[in-house]
Design a protein around this motif. Structure first.
Motif, PDB file in Angstrom:
ATOM      1  N   LEU A 273       6.338   6.562   2.763  1.00 26.41           N
ATOM      2  CA  LEU A 273       5.952   5.363   3.499  1.00 26.41           C
ATOM      3  C   LEU A 273       5.347   4.310   2.577  1.00 26.41           C
ATOM      4  N   ILE A 274       5.622   3.052   2.894  1.00 30.98           N
ATOM      5  CA  ILE A 274       4.975   1.931   2.230  1.00 30.98           C
ATOM      6  C   ILE A 274       4.676   0.864   3.281  1.00 30.98           C
ATOM      7  N   TRP A 275       3.511   0.247   3.129  1.00 32.30           N
ATOM      8  CA  TRP A 275       3.104  -0.824   4.026  1.00 32.30           C
ATOM      9  C   TRP A 275       2.972  -2.123   3.235  1.00 32.30           C
ATOM     10  N   VAL A 276       3.246  -3.224   3.889  1.00 34.76           N
ATOM     11  CA  VAL A 276       3.121  -4.530   3.250  1.00 34.76           C
ATOM     12  C   VAL A 276       2.292  -5.439   4.143  1.00 34.76           C
ATOM     13  N   GLU A 277       1.395  -6.191   3.533  1.00 35.31           N
ATOM     14  CA  GLU A 277       0.641  -7.232   4.231  1.00 35.31           C
ATOM     15  C   GLU A 277       0.996  -8.576   3.600  1.00 35.31           C
ATOM     16  N   ILE A 278       1.205  -9.567   4.451  1.00 32.72           N
ATOM     17  CA  ILE A 278       1.451 -10.937   4.000  1.00 32.72           C
ATOM     18  C   ILE A 278       0.310 -11.810   4.500  1.00 32.72           C
ATOM     19  N   GLU A 279      -0.370 -12.470   3.577  1.00 27.90           N
ATOM     20  CA  GLU A 279      -1.468 -13.367   3.929  1.00 27.90           C
ATOM     21  C   GLU A 279      -0.995 -14.813   3.857  1.00 27.90           C
TER      22      GLU A 279
ATOM     23  N   ILE B  14       9.127  -6.955   5.042  1.00 30.57           N
ATOM     24  CA  ILE B  14       8.701  -8.355   4.958  1.00 30.57           C
ATOM     25  C   ILE B  14       8.939  -9.074   6.277  1.00 30.57           C
ATOM     26  N   ASP B  15      10.113  -8.866   6.856  1.00 30.96           N
ATOM     27  CA  ASP B  15      10.466  -9.554   8.101  1.00 30.96           C
ATOM     28  C   ASP B  15       9.529  -9.162   9.237  1.00 30.96           C
ATOM     29  N   ILE B  16       9.219  -7.874   9.348  1.00 30.70           N
ATOM     30  CA  ILE B  16       8.308  -7.434  10.405  1.00 30.70           C
ATOM     31  C   ILE B  16       6.945  -8.090  10.236  1.00 30.70           C
ATOM     32  N   ALA B  17       6.469  -8.191   8.993  1.00 32.25           N
ATOM     33  CA  ALA B  17       5.186  -8.844   8.745  1.00 32.25           C
ATOM     34  C   ALA B  17       5.226 -10.327   9.124  1.00 32.25           C
TER      35      ALA B  17
ATOM     36  N   PHE C 294       0.851  -1.187   0.000  1.00 34.25           N
ATOM     37  CA  PHE C 294       0.000   0.000   0.000  1.00 34.25           C
ATOM     38  C   PHE C 294       0.891   1.242   0.000  1.00 34.25           C
ATOM     39  N   ARG C 295       0.614   2.155  -0.929  1.00 32.85           N
ATOM     40  CA  ARG C 295       1.290   3.452  -0.961  1.00 32.85           C
ATOM     41  C   ARG C 295       0.242   4.546  -1.075  1.00 32.85           C
ATOM     42  N   LEU C 296       0.546   5.689  -0.476  1.00 32.72           N
ATOM     43  CA  LEU C 296      -0.385   6.801  -0.465  1.00 32.72           C
ATOM     44  C   LEU C 296       0.350   8.068  -0.892  1.00 32.72           C
ATOM     45  N   PRO C 297      -0.109   8.753  -1.951  1.00 30.28           N
ATOM     46  CA  PRO C 297       0.576   9.977  -2.381  1.00 30.28           C
ATOM     47  C   PRO C 297       0.725  11.007  -1.269  1.00 30.28           C
TER      48      PRO C 297
END
Length: 400
Positions: free
Chosen positions: A18-24, A89-92, A10-13
């Protein structure tokens, strides 16, 4: 088995760094990570270099995945885009681990060393570090945007700022009044008059609140050795808690050790480093008094816990960094609760009081200048559904 089925970013202008990552996973869990700076570049690294190899992997194999991601042909031994991507990735993955076992990450790491950790307020404003480009400096055109416009406050009325922080229970604060005199990227020199002008900020704080608050000086890796020494020696009478990142090359262990020997001001290093090997070299050279790391830059929890073990082995206090995003704050707090030598967690009250809460569904609980240990399983927070569904959100995913 806990197979990875999807990696989503996820990125927001509005928050371009900042960038967020989700791992399912196929067990129905979603782990959250984050990193900061070069968000679009990190997004490409995640989906082109990392995610295709993660799909179908066992998310429990955190150490093996971290080893693969932290030793690429390029970007190794730094806080490069590759390592920032690996950090998120590691934090997720650790968030998934905590959720899977029903425990906070600090417990998954081996348990808590404390039930709370002292915080210090980095005196940034509401928009500090959220725009692309260099850090924004205060100008005459700036006007106060709210009660916690702390960068403007330390530039214009540091005494009132210090009183405000003490009244809220803070016992430590960080400011950077010398940055305005840095004229170029990399090493800078500084005049005696400029040093005296910067020092005046610390004098006003001490006159206002005495020893009721610790003061840290951030130098943002802007100075050559002579300028850094001049600043450090001028700060000695004010009993500064630390001077942070004084040199333009914070991986130069010998130069930093030489500076430390020539001043009584404690040296803190460094949010800019990636990987445990860089910290090992600074510690071997006896070049620091406080060890700072940022989990969204240094390799996540897997590498961060090794850095914390080095701090313990060298008997050095640890202070996780956050002037970036709410996930970085939760990650640092989880490590600070666990790591035996952790003494402080950085917070930004301007961010905590405004936009952090728009992004995530829980924020750290802060009481009387201390952040309490998170109790939710995993990281302790998640992206708000409404935030992820914003019309301007840039979403990219790799899935099976």
């Amino acid at each position: 088995m806990s197979k990875i089925t999807c990696v989503r970013t996820f990125r927001l202008p509005q928050r371009p760094k900042l960038i967020w990552v989700e791992i399912e996973t196929d067990e129905g869990l979603i782990g959250l990570g984050e990193t900061f700076r070069g968000a679009a570049t990190v997004e490409a690294a995640i989906h082109e270099l990392i995610a295709p190899g993660l799909i179908g992997r066992d998310s429990r194999q955190i150490e093996a995945i971290a080893l693969e991601l932290s030793t690429p042909y390029v970007g190794f031994h730094s806080a490069s885009a590759e390592i920032r991507a690996a950090s998120a990735i590691d934090i997720a993955l650790w968030d998934l681990k905590g959720q899977r076992h029903g425990v906070p990450i600090h417990e998954a790491l081996g348990g808590a060393s404390r039930d709370r950790v002292r915080v210090y307020n980095t005196c940034a404003g509401y928009e500090f570090n959220t725009q692309q480009g260099a850090r924004r400096e205060i100008s005459e055109a700036d006007s106060r945007q709210g009660p916690y416009d702390d960068q403007l406050a330390f530039a214009r009325d540091p005494a009132a700022l210090a009183i405000s922080l003490v009244e809220e229970g803070y016992t430590a604060m960080k400011i950077w009044p010398f940055d305005q005199f840095a004229r170029q990227p990399g090493a800078n020199t500084i005049s005696l008059a400029e040093v005296e002008q910067g020092v005046e900020t610390f004098r006003k704080i001490r006159d206002a609140v005495g020893n009721k608050i610790e003061i840290m000086c951030e130098l943002h890796s802007l100075w050559d050795t002579s300028a850094a020494l001049r600043i450090c020696q001028a700060l000695e009478p004010f009993d500064i808690y630390w001077v942070e990142d004084p040199l333009c090359k914070m991986d130069d262990a010998q130069a930093l050790a030489d500076l430390r020997r020539r001043t009584r001001v404690p040296i803190c290093a460094s949010e800019t480093l990636g990987g445990s090997a860089a910290y090992r070299e600074l510690l071997k050279a006896d070049s620091l008094d406080y060890l700072m790391l940022d989990l969204v830059w240094c390799g996540g929890f897997t590498e961060g816990r090794k850095v914390a073990a080095l701090a313990q082995a060298f008997n050095k206090p640890l202070a996780p960094h956050d002037c970036t995003g709410p996930v970085a704050l939760f990650a640092g707090l989880q490590l600070a609760i666990h790591a035996p030598t952790a003494v402080l967690q950085e917070v930004v009250r301007a961010s905590l009081s405004t936009w952090y809460g728009d992004l995530v569904d829980e924020l750290p609980q802060i009481e009387s200048g201390f952040a309490l240990a998170p109790t939710r399983p995993g990281l302790g927070t998640a992206l708000r559904p409404a935030f992820k569904q914003r019309a301007d959100m840039i979403i990219r995913q790799t899935s099976r």
